[in-house]
Design a protein around this motif. Structure first.
Motif, mmCIF file in Angstrom:
data_model
loop_
_atom_site.group_PDB
_atom_site.id
_atom_site.type_symbol
_atom_site.label_atom_id
_atom_site.label_comp_id
_atom_site.label_asym_id
_atom_site.label_seq_id
_atom_site.Cartn_x
_atom_site.Cartn_y
_atom_site.Cartn_z
ATOM 1 N N UNK A 93 -7.642 -2.361 3.296
ATOM 2 C CA UNK A 93 -8.443 -1.261 2.748
ATOM 3 C C UNK A 93 -8.710 -1.437 1.258
ATOM 4 N N UNK A 94 -8.570 -2.655 0.756
ATOM 5 C CA UNK A 94 -8.907 -2.901 -0.630
ATOM 6 C C UNK A 94 -7.881 -2.402 -1.626
ATOM 7 N N UNK A 95 -6.627 -2.798 -1.455
ATOM 8 C CA UNK A 95 -5.595 -2.494 -2.449
ATOM 9 C C UNK A 95 -5.987 -3.177 -3.760
ATOM 10 N N UNK A 96 -5.799 -2.494 -4.895
ATOM 11 C CA UNK A 96 -6.277 -3.017 -6.176
ATOM 12 C C UNK A 96 -5.133 -3.249 -7.153
ATOM 13 N N UNK A 97 -5.188 -4.396 -7.844
ATOM 14 C CA UNK A 97 -4.137 -4.698 -8.815
ATOM 15 C C UNK A 97 -4.215 -3.791 -10.034
ATOM 16 N N UNK A 98 -5.386 -3.183 -10.253
ATOM 17 C CA UNK A 98 -5.544 -2.336 -11.414
ATOM 18 C C UNK A 98 -5.354 -0.858 -11.176
ATOM 19 N N UNK A 99 -5.095 -0.444 -9.926
ATOM 20 C CA UNK A 99 -5.015 0.995 -9.643
ATOM 21 C C UNK A 99 -3.684 1.449 -9.068
ATOM 22 N N UNK A 100 -2.722 0.550 -8.978
ATOM 23 C CA UNK A 100 -1.379 0.965 -8.578
ATOM 24 C C UNK A 100 -1.009 0.734 -7.140
ATOM 25 N N UNK A 101 -1.995 0.759 -6.236
ATOM 26 C CA UNK A 101 -1.602 0.675 -4.834
ATOM 27 C C UNK A 101 -1.246 -0.739 -4.397
ATOM 28 N N UNK A 102 -1.765 -1.775 -5.075
ATOM 29 C CA UNK A 102 -1.322 -3.137 -4.769
ATOM 30 C C UNK A 102 0.122 -3.334 -5.215
ATOM 31 N N UNK A 103 0.455 -2.803 -6.360
ATOM 32 C CA UNK A 103 1.842 -2.848 -6.834
ATOM 33 C C UNK A 103 2.761 -2.149 -5.840
ATOM 34 N N UNK A 104 2.366 -0.984 -5.384
ATOM 35 C CA UNK A 104 3.158 -0.244 -4.397
ATOM 36 C C UNK A 104 3.337 -1.047 -3.118
ATOM 37 N N UNK A 105 2.246 -1.687 -2.687
ATOM 38 C CA UNK A 105 2.286 -2.480 -1.457
ATOM 39 C C UNK A 105 3.260 -3.652 -1.585
ATOM 40 N N UNK A 106 3.163 -4.407 -2.663
ATOM 41 C CA UNK A 106 4.029 -5.573 -2.832
ATOM 42 C C UNK A 106 5.486 -5.142 -2.990
ATOM 43 N N UNK A 107 5.720 -4.013 -3.638
ATOM 44 C CA UNK A 107 7.088 -3.505 -3.743
ATOM 45 C C UNK A 107 7.622 -3.129 -2.367
ATOM 46 N N UNK A 108 6.790 -2.487 -1.564
ATOM 47 C CA UNK A 108 7.201 -2.119 -0.205
ATOM 48 C C UNK A 108 7.489 -3.366 0.628
ATOM 49 N N UNK A 109 6.631 -4.358 0.513
ATOM 50 C CA UNK A 109 6.820 -5.625 1.220
ATOM 51 C C UNK A 109 8.141 -6.280 0.806
ATOM 52 N N UNK A 110 8.432 -6.233 -0.485
ATOM 53 C CA UNK A 110 9.660 -6.840 -0.992
ATOM 54 C C UNK A 110 10.893 -6.061 -0.546
ATOM 55 N N UNK A 123 6.545 -8.337 -11.633
ATOM 56 C CA UNK A 123 6.428 -8.048 -13.067
ATOM 57 C C UNK A 123 4.995 -8.127 -13.581
ATOM 58 N N UNK A 124 4.228 -9.117 -13.104
ATOM 59 C CA UNK A 124 2.834 -9.261 -13.534
ATOM 60 C C UNK A 124 1.989 -8.102 -13.017
ATOM 61 N N UNK A 125 2.234 -7.681 -11.780
ATOM 62 C CA UNK A 125 1.491 -6.545 -11.234
ATOM 63 C C UNK A 125 1.791 -5.270 -12.013
ATOM 64 N N UNK A 126 3.035 -5.114 -12.425
ATOM 65 C CA UNK A 126 3.393 -3.956 -13.242
ATOM 66 C C UNK A 126 2.684 -4.018 -14.595
ATOM 67 N N UNK A 127 2.641 -5.193 -15.169
ATOM 68 C CA UNK A 127 2.000 -5.374 -16.470
ATOM 69 C C UNK A 127 0.485 -5.144 -16.384
ATOM 70 N N UNK A 128 -0.140 -5.605 -15.315
ATOM 71 C CA UNK A 128 -1.595 -5.533 -15.188
ATOM 72 C C UNK A 128 -2.080 -4.201 -14.624
ATOM 73 N N UNK A 129 -1.193 -3.388 -14.124
ATOM 74 C CA UNK A 129 -1.586 -2.113 -13.539
ATOM 75 C C UNK A 129 -2.350 -1.275 -14.562
ATOM 76 N N UNK A 130 -3.458 -0.710 -14.128
ATOM 77 C CA UNK A 130 -4.281 0.098 -15.014
ATOM 78 C C UNK A 130 -5.316 -0.691 -15.786
ATOM 79 N N UNK A 131 -5.386 -2.003 -15.533
ATOM 80 C CA UNK A 131 -6.344 -2.865 -16.223
ATOM 81 C C UNK A 131 -7.043 -3.769 -15.206
#
Length: 284
Positions: A93-110, A123-131
């Motif tokens: 459904x288009x998880x985005x590295x800049x909007x938080x839901x990709x970070x949430x997804x990868x954390x859940x996967x981990x 760490x990179x997803x956390x850093x890039x979130x919001x950009x």
């Protein structure tokens, strides 16, 4: 891999799983959103979108707009930067590295599978979130995503995020509003594109705008009249952003079903998104 030039901009999603679920609960308990007896009776007359067959239809409808394909399961591996300012857009459904839901997804996967191919990029997803930055990600991350997409655990993680943050809250709210299957899908599709927030162009704001024009069935209103008001509000929200200015997923998809009186979202279904024609002839 997605190659269609028609894909719209990524969803306006900025909420984490926890805050998105809290927002959904708030919507369900807000004034006028409680499911009345009349609304419950109306919603019960149709098979809900959470029926496995109707849910499959929903996934195919969304994929026709998001990926120009009915094969939504092929999109687990999809990832690219579509140039909309939200970094990478990826998955079913288009998880985005800049909007938080990709970070949430990868954390859940981990959490599900420590040491997976994407875990080291947290760490990179956390850093890039919001950009829109690719810092610490790049081609290696893209390759790791496609490798992970072959893992059934990662596929399950994507399904979980889709359901927990978007599908389940949308269907629950639609049922609380007394809507049948088509209305439940209209809510879900908006949740995917606009996010479950409460600002004017997120799902909550679109719903609030519609309720100023027409009563929900749970409030004693006519379902078709309310859904027309809702789709009007959805279209207006889409037109506020250039990436969403093609409103065919409303005009030549959902409105077509509504005008046909297909509140149950029963096949055969014929529609267009971005000029391409699709059909679902029988229940999957």
């Amino acid at each position: 891999m997605h190659t269609s030039p028609h894909r719209p901009g990524a969803p306006r999603r900025t909420l984490t799983r926890r805050t998105a679920l809290a927002a959904a609960v708030a919507l369900l308990t807000a004034g006028g959103a409680t499911l009345s007896t009349a609304g419950a009776a109306g919603a019960a007359t149709a098979t809900g979108l959470d029926d496995p067959h109707k849910k499959e239809i929903a996934m195919e409808l969304v994929s026709s707009a998001e990926n120009s394909s009915l094969d939504w399961k092929a999109q687990y591996q999809y990832i690219e930067d579509i140039g909309d300012g939200r970094g990478y857009t990826a998955g079913i459904i288009g998880f985005c590295s800049g909007t938080g839901d990709m970070l949430e997804l990868v954390q859940h996967y981990t959490d599900m599978e420590p040491g997976n191919p994407l875990a080291k990029y947290l760490p990179a997803l956390e850093q890039d979130n919001g950009t829109d930055s690719h810092a610490g990600l790049g081609s290696a991350f893209v390759s790791a995503w496609r490798t992970a997409a072959k893992d059934t655990v990662f596929q399950q993680a994507q399904d979980d995020e889709r359901d927990d943050v978007y599908f389940d809250p949308a269907v629950a709210q639609a049922k609380a509003d007394g809507l049948g299957t088509l209305g439940q899908f209209a809510y879900y599709d908006a949740m995917v594109m606009h996010g479950p927030g409460d600002d004017p162009v997120s799902f909550g704001g679109i719903r609030r705008t519609a309720m100023k024009k027409a009563k929900t069935p749970a409030q004693g209103g006519d379902e078709t009249a309310y859904l027309n008001a809702y789709l009007d509000a959805r279209k207006a929200a889409m037109l506020t952003e250039a990436a969403h200015d093609d409103t065919s997923r409303v005009d030549t998809e959902q409105r077509v079903f509504l005008d046909a009186g297909n509140l149950n979202l029963d096949p055969p279904l014929h529609w267009k998104t971005y000029g391409d024609s699709y059909e679902i002839l029988t229940l999957p």
